[in-house]
Design a protein around this motif. Structure first.
Motif, PDB file in Angstrom:
ATOM      1  N   SER A 162      34.524  -8.424  12.484  1.00  0.00           N
ATOM      2  CA  SER A 162      33.264  -8.070  12.023  1.00  0.00           C
ATOM      3  C   SER A 162      32.416  -8.089  10.628  1.00  0.00           C
ATOM      4  N   ILE A 163      33.231  -8.641   9.256  1.00  0.00           N
ATOM      5  CA  ILE A 163      32.518  -8.958   8.741  1.00  0.00           C
ATOM      6  C   ILE A 163      31.605 -10.066   8.895  1.00  0.00           C
ATOM      7  N   LEU A 164      32.630 -11.022   9.921  1.00  0.00           N
ATOM      8  CA  LEU A 164      32.249 -12.623  10.562  1.00  0.00           C
ATOM      9  C   LEU A 164      30.611 -12.297  10.602  1.00  0.00           C
ATOM     10  N   ALA A 165      30.999 -11.499  11.806  1.00  0.00           N
ATOM     11  CA  ALA A 165      29.714 -11.015  12.625  1.00  0.00           C
ATOM     12  C   ALA A 165      28.632 -11.200  11.538  1.00  0.00           C
ATOM     13  N   ASP A 166      28.723 -10.709  10.490  1.00  0.00           N
ATOM     14  CA  ASP A 166      27.188 -10.574   9.846  1.00  0.00           C
ATOM     15  C   ASP A 166      26.532 -12.429   9.241  1.00  0.00           C
ATOM     16  N   ASN A 222      24.353 -16.039  12.087  1.00  0.00           N
ATOM     17  CA  ASN A 222      24.016 -17.654  12.112  1.00  0.00           C
ATOM     18  C   ASN A 222      24.548 -19.002  11.822  1.00  0.00           C
ATOM     19  N   ILE A 223      24.944 -18.660  10.157  1.00  0.00           N
ATOM     20  CA  ILE A 223      25.755 -20.087   9.955  1.00  0.00           C
ATOM     21  C   ILE A 223      26.733 -20.599  10.736  1.00  0.00           C
ATOM     22  N   LEU A 224      28.075 -19.406  11.291  1.00  0.00           N
ATOM     23  CA  LEU A 224      28.940 -19.656  11.703  1.00  0.00           C
ATOM     24  C   LEU A 224      28.246 -20.628  13.480  1.00  0.00           C
ATOM     25  N   SER A 225      26.684 -20.356  13.744  1.00  0.00           N
ATOM     26  CA  SER A 225      26.823 -20.902  15.337  1.00  0.00           C
ATOM     27  C   SER A 225      26.112 -22.467  14.626  1.00  0.00           C
ATOM     28  N   ASP A 226      25.383 -22.507  13.052  1.00  0.00           N
ATOM     29  CA  ASP A 226      24.882 -23.881  12.730  1.00  0.00           C
ATOM     30  C   ASP A 226      26.649 -24.714  12.850  1.00  0.00           C
ATOM     31  N   ILE A 227      27.760 -23.690  12.402  1.00  0.00           N
ATOM     32  CA  ILE A 227      28.879 -24.774  11.815  1.00  0.00           C
ATOM     33  C   ILE A 227      30.021 -24.916  13.342  1.00  0.00           C
ATOM     34  N   ILE A 260      29.799 -20.265  19.028  1.00  0.00           N
ATOM     35  CA  ILE A 260      30.422 -18.652  18.394  1.00  0.00           C
ATOM     36  C   ILE A 260      30.220 -17.754  19.162  1.00  0.00           C
ATOM     37  N   SER A 261      30.265 -17.697  20.472  1.00  0.00           N
ATOM     38  CA  SER A 261      30.634 -16.678  21.582  1.00  0.00           C
ATOM     39  C   SER A 261      31.549 -16.820  21.974  1.00  0.00           C
ATOM     40  N   LEU A 262      32.071 -17.805  22.296  1.00  0.00           N
ATOM     41  CA  LEU A 262      33.387 -18.674  22.723  1.00  0.00           C
ATOM     42  C   LEU A 262      34.595 -18.261  21.898  1.00  0.00           C
ATOM     43  N   LYS A 263      34.459 -18.341  20.371  1.00  0.00           N
ATOM     44  CA  LYS A 263      35.205 -18.704  19.051  1.00  0.00           C
ATOM     45  C   LYS A 263      35.150 -17.351  19.267  1.00  0.00           C
ATOM     46  N   PHE A 264      34.680 -16.292  19.205  1.00  0.00           N
ATOM     47  CA  PHE A 264      35.074 -14.885  18.648  1.00  0.00           C
ATOM     48  C   PHE A 264      35.538 -14.133  19.854  1.00  0.00           C
ATOM     49  N   ALA A 265      35.248 -14.567  21.042  1.00  0.00           N
ATOM     50  CA  ALA A 265      36.446 -13.897  22.219  1.00  0.00           C
ATOM     51  C   ALA A 265      37.111 -14.253  22.722  1.00  0.00           C
ATOM     52  N   TRP A 266      37.828 -15.938  22.200  1.00  0.00           N
ATOM     53  CA  TRP A 266      38.900 -16.615  22.406  1.00  0.00           C
ATOM     54  C   TRP A 266      40.024 -16.132  21.198  1.00  0.00           C
ATOM     55  N   LEU A 267      39.191 -15.207  19.944  1.00  0.00           N
ATOM     56  CA  LEU A 267      40.332 -14.532  18.833  1.00  0.00           C
ATOM     57  C   LEU A 267      40.299 -12.803  19.086  1.00  0.00           C
ATOM     58  N   ILE A 268      39.368 -12.663  19.970  1.00  0.00           N
ATOM     59  CA  ILE A 268      39.758 -11.006  19.969  1.00  0.00           C
ATOM     60  C   ILE A 268      40.806 -11.189  21.191  1.00  0.00           C
ATOM     61  N   LEU A 269      41.061 -12.535  22.109  1.00  0.00           N
ATOM     62  CA  LEU A 269      41.840 -12.899  23.217  1.00  0.00           C
ATOM     63  C   LEU A 269      42.880 -12.676  22.799  1.00  0.00           C
ATOM     64  N   VAL A 270      42.912 -13.440  21.902  1.00  0.00           N
ATOM     65  CA  VAL A 270      44.700 -13.759  21.621  1.00  0.00           C
ATOM     66  C   VAL A 270      45.133 -12.941  20.496  1.00  0.00           C
ATOM     67  N   LEU A 271      44.723 -11.976  20.082  1.00  0.00           N
ATOM     68  CA  LEU A 271      44.561 -10.458  19.613  1.00  0.00           C
ATOM     69  C   LEU A 271      44.921 -10.031  21.057  1.00  0.00           C
ATOM     70  N   LEU A 272      44.343  -9.508  21.909  1.00  0.00           N
ATOM     71  CA  LEU A 272      44.591  -8.741  23.382  1.00  0.00           C
ATOM     72  C   LEU A 272      46.528  -9.401  23.853  1.00  0.00           C
ATOM     73  N   CYS A 273      46.494 -10.841  23.134  1.00  0.00           N
ATOM     74  CA  CYS A 273      47.364 -11.128  24.125  1.00  0.00           C
ATOM     75  C   CYS A 273      48.833 -10.634  23.530  1.00  0.00           C
ATOM     76  N   LYS A 274      48.320 -10.527  21.753  1.00  0.00           N
ATOM     77  CA  LYS A 274      49.402 -10.192  21.101  1.00  0.00           C
ATOM     78  C   LYS A 274      50.118  -9.065  20.930  1.00  0.00           C
ATOM     79  N   LEU A 275      48.828  -7.929  21.572  1.00  0.00           N
ATOM     80  CA  LEU A 275      48.830  -6.581  22.108  1.00  0.00           C
ATOM     81  C   LEU A 275      49.516  -6.303  22.725  1.00  0.00           C
ATOM     82  N   ASP A 276      49.598  -7.403  23.971  1.00  0.00           N
ATOM     83  CA  ASP A 276      50.384  -7.055  25.244  1.00  0.00           C
ATOM     84  C   ASP A 276      51.842  -6.770  25.045  1.00  0.00           C
ATOM     85  N   ILE A 277      52.301  -7.854  24.121  1.00  0.00           N
ATOM     86  CA  ILE A 277      53.440  -8.377  23.919  1.00  0.00           C
ATOM     87  C   ILE A 277      53.925  -6.967  23.010  1.00  0.00           C
TER      88      ILE A 277
END
Length: 608
Positions: free
Chosen positions: A384-388, A391-396, A427-444
């Protein structure tokens, strides 16, 4: 020049004769008359010598301790005009190196240059407050409207209008800058550029260097930064962030404006002065982030401060390009861009480290009440903080190498469409991927619950928390409506599975048609089965917690809808028969109101 070169007008005929035919004096019939250049020289010396000698800094006490430009502004203007006329007159007799008058002119020029050197130094030194970069940068618009001679204009009314349009401080700054420009142009045109430039560079460089130091920016070696603990380094970074704003917008910008104004007559001098004055301080300022990146461990905890530094440089790149536009300052711009690249590399590495941190979480204890896992809270707070910084993350992230398509799962697993005509931003793929990694961990982690229904409630709770954090932060703009819709559907699916596995035995204990006539033994059996299954389910699930209010209301409403009305119908249809038999009264354990109350008190982590 007409006053200097010609005598009062005579008749037109005599003027024509004297200008087209040699006079007796010229052919040796009488003593020779002064030549044109000699006449100019005589007149110039007559006007210039008294004033220059008067202000000889080595002759009179007044000249030693007093400033010409401070004492009498009109006399200062006349002094400059006299020096310029002297310089022009010297060019007329430059071929006669043995001329006594040329020698006098050269001596006077040396005296005048010493005077102007002294004046130039005094104006720079005594007007530090009026010529500080902040004052200069904030009044740059005023400079463009005033020429180098605006303060010496004979039209006092025009001067008054200009002066009244700016504040007293700005007026003092304008006058000082105009004086410096006038002196610089005079010294440069007289061949004394070196002396003028030397004074300017020494004084102004000390001001810039002092400004950088006062802003808390110091030159550190790589080993010094490496030895700093994070708290100390973090404080240095905070100082740097503030210094970056002030240095670019005020310090370097003001210095460039002043330099351009004072040496407007020479591009090469402007470039030389500004480069020598500002380059060292700018390299220290813009080089700091690169040194930090070289000597700091790539930690997700430091990522936000790194993003602040990236923002600090990227936001000011247009100004940096404009201020350091000379060829000789290309290294300054290159240093700023190099630091930007290093910061971007750090961000990408830190995000990978963050992903690794999620995957390495090894906690195996089930969360009490199938509630929200600390990993979910930590990851979503971080994202959530990263999302602020979107604009910068999109460039990076847009500049980072993209993985091969066959190395990634289908976009649908991320929560996006697989349609090629709608490419998903990096940037959308990166954030979605990080949440997917979290969800996989929660499945375990969901597998650690002995009750399968608790596993689904755990997944519903945690996914609902994730969706809620996306809705209430900039993540909703990064991930989009499609992602939210798909994951909200998954929450519904998890809660339905929880309800089915956790409460189906209670629901199944009641007849499909509660009012149909049945035997007393069947009624008794149904009440017993319901009592047992409902009591058991309530004891288990009343300990569960659903933090999200909407999810709580939806699950309770759904369970209550399937149990309470059916039980009430059955109770109303058959309880009288049971109450008429004394030995069967104890079989009815719950009145319909008791069932409804218990269902309404579910999921608060307490038992009645």
């Amino acid at each position: 020049m007409r006053n200097l070169c010609f005598s009062p007008k005579s008749s037109s005929s005599s003027s024509f004769v004297t200008s087209h035919f040699p006079s007796p004096c010229r052919i040796g019939l009488s003593p020779s008359r002064p030549s044109f250049s000699e006449s100019v020289m005589d007149k110039t010396l007559e006007m210039a010598e008294p004033m220059i000698v008067k202000w000889n800094p080595e002759s009179t006490t007044l000249a030693k301790v007093t400033s010409l430009f401070y004492e009498n502004r009109k006399e200062a203007r006349d002094f400059i005009e006299s020096v310029n006329n002297l310089q022009k007159a010297m060019h007329l007799v430059a071929g006669d190196s043995n001329s006594e008058k040329l020698v006098r002119c050269q001596m006077l020029m040396q005296i005048a240059m010493k005077r102007l050197q002294k004046e130039f130094y005094q104006i720079l030194s005594l007007n530090r407050a009026h010529l500080d970069p902040e004052s200069v940068s904030t009044r740059s618009s005023c400079i463009s409207t005033r020429s180098s001679t605006s303060d010496y204009n004979d039209d006092e009314d025009d001067d008054k209008i200009v002066i009244e349009s700016i504040s007293e401080v700005e007026d003092a700054s304008s006058i000082a800058m105009a004086d410096l420009k006038l002196i610089a142009e005079c010294m440069i045109s007289s061949g004394y550029a070196k002396e003028c430039i030397k004074i300017y560079k020494i004084i102004r460089k000390s001001i810039v260097d002092e400004g950088i130091y006062r802003l808390g920016v110091e030159k550190f070696s790589a080993s010094q930064i490496h030895k700093m603990n994070w708290n100390v380094l973090d404080l240095r970074i905070k100082n740097w962030l503030n210094a970056m704003k002030v240095a670019v917008k005020t310090l370097f910008n003001g210095e460039r404006i002043l330099c351009d104004h004072v040496f407007a007559s020479s591009d090469s001098i402007r470039e030389s002065c500004f480069t020598e004055i500002s380059k060292e301080g700018a390299m220290i300022l813009f080089g700091f982030p690169e040194n930090v990146m070289k000597n700091s461990k790539k930690s997700p905890d430091k990522l936000f401060r790194v993003l602040d530094m990236y923002t600090g440089i990227s936001d000011h790149l247009p100004e940096i390009d404009s201020i350091f536009s000379f060829d000789s300052t290309d290294s300054v711009k290159f240093q700023a861009l190099t630091s930007l690249v290093r910061l971007g590399e750090y961000v990408r590495t830190a995000l990978n480290e963050f992903e690794s941190t999620i995957q390495k979480d090894s906690s195996k204890s089930p969360v009490a009440g199938a509630g929200i896992h600390h990993l979910t809270i930590d990851v979503m707070n971080y994202l959530s903080i990263l999302a602020d910084y979107s604009n910068i993350l999109s460039d990076i992230l847009a500049d980072s190498p993209q993985p091969q398509k066959n190395s990634l799962p289908e976009k649908s697993l991320f929560g996006f469409s697989d349609a090629e005509e709608y490419p998903t931003p990096a940037i959308s793929l990166k954030f979605a991927w990080l949440i997917l990694v979290l969800l996989c961990k929660l499945d375990i982690k969901a597998e650690y619950y002995k009750e399968i229904s608790f596993s689904y409630l755990f997944l519903a709770n945690n996914l609902q928390y994730i969706v809620a954090r996306v809705w209430t932060s900039n993540l909703k703009y990064i991930l989009g409506d499609e992602w939210l819709s798909k994951h909200e559907s998954k929450v519904t699916l998890f809660s339905s599975n929880y309800e089915r596995l956790g409460w189906s035995h209670v629901i199944d204990s009641l007849p499909k048609n509660p009012t149909v006539g049945i035997s007393l033994d069947q009624i008794k059996e149904i009440f017993k089965n319901f009592n047992s299954s409902f009591d058991q389910a309530y004891q288990k699930h009343s300990l569960c917690i659903i933090a999200d209010r909407k999810l709580l209301d939806d699950i309770k409403a759904s369970i209550s809808k399937k149990i309470a009305p059916v039980y009430r119908e059955f109770y109303n249809a058959h309880s009288a028969k049971m109450k008429s038999r004394r030995n069967l009264t104890h079989v009815i354990k719950f009145a319909p109101e008791n069932v409804e109350n218990r269902l309404s008190n579910l999921f608060f982590g307490t038992v009645e």
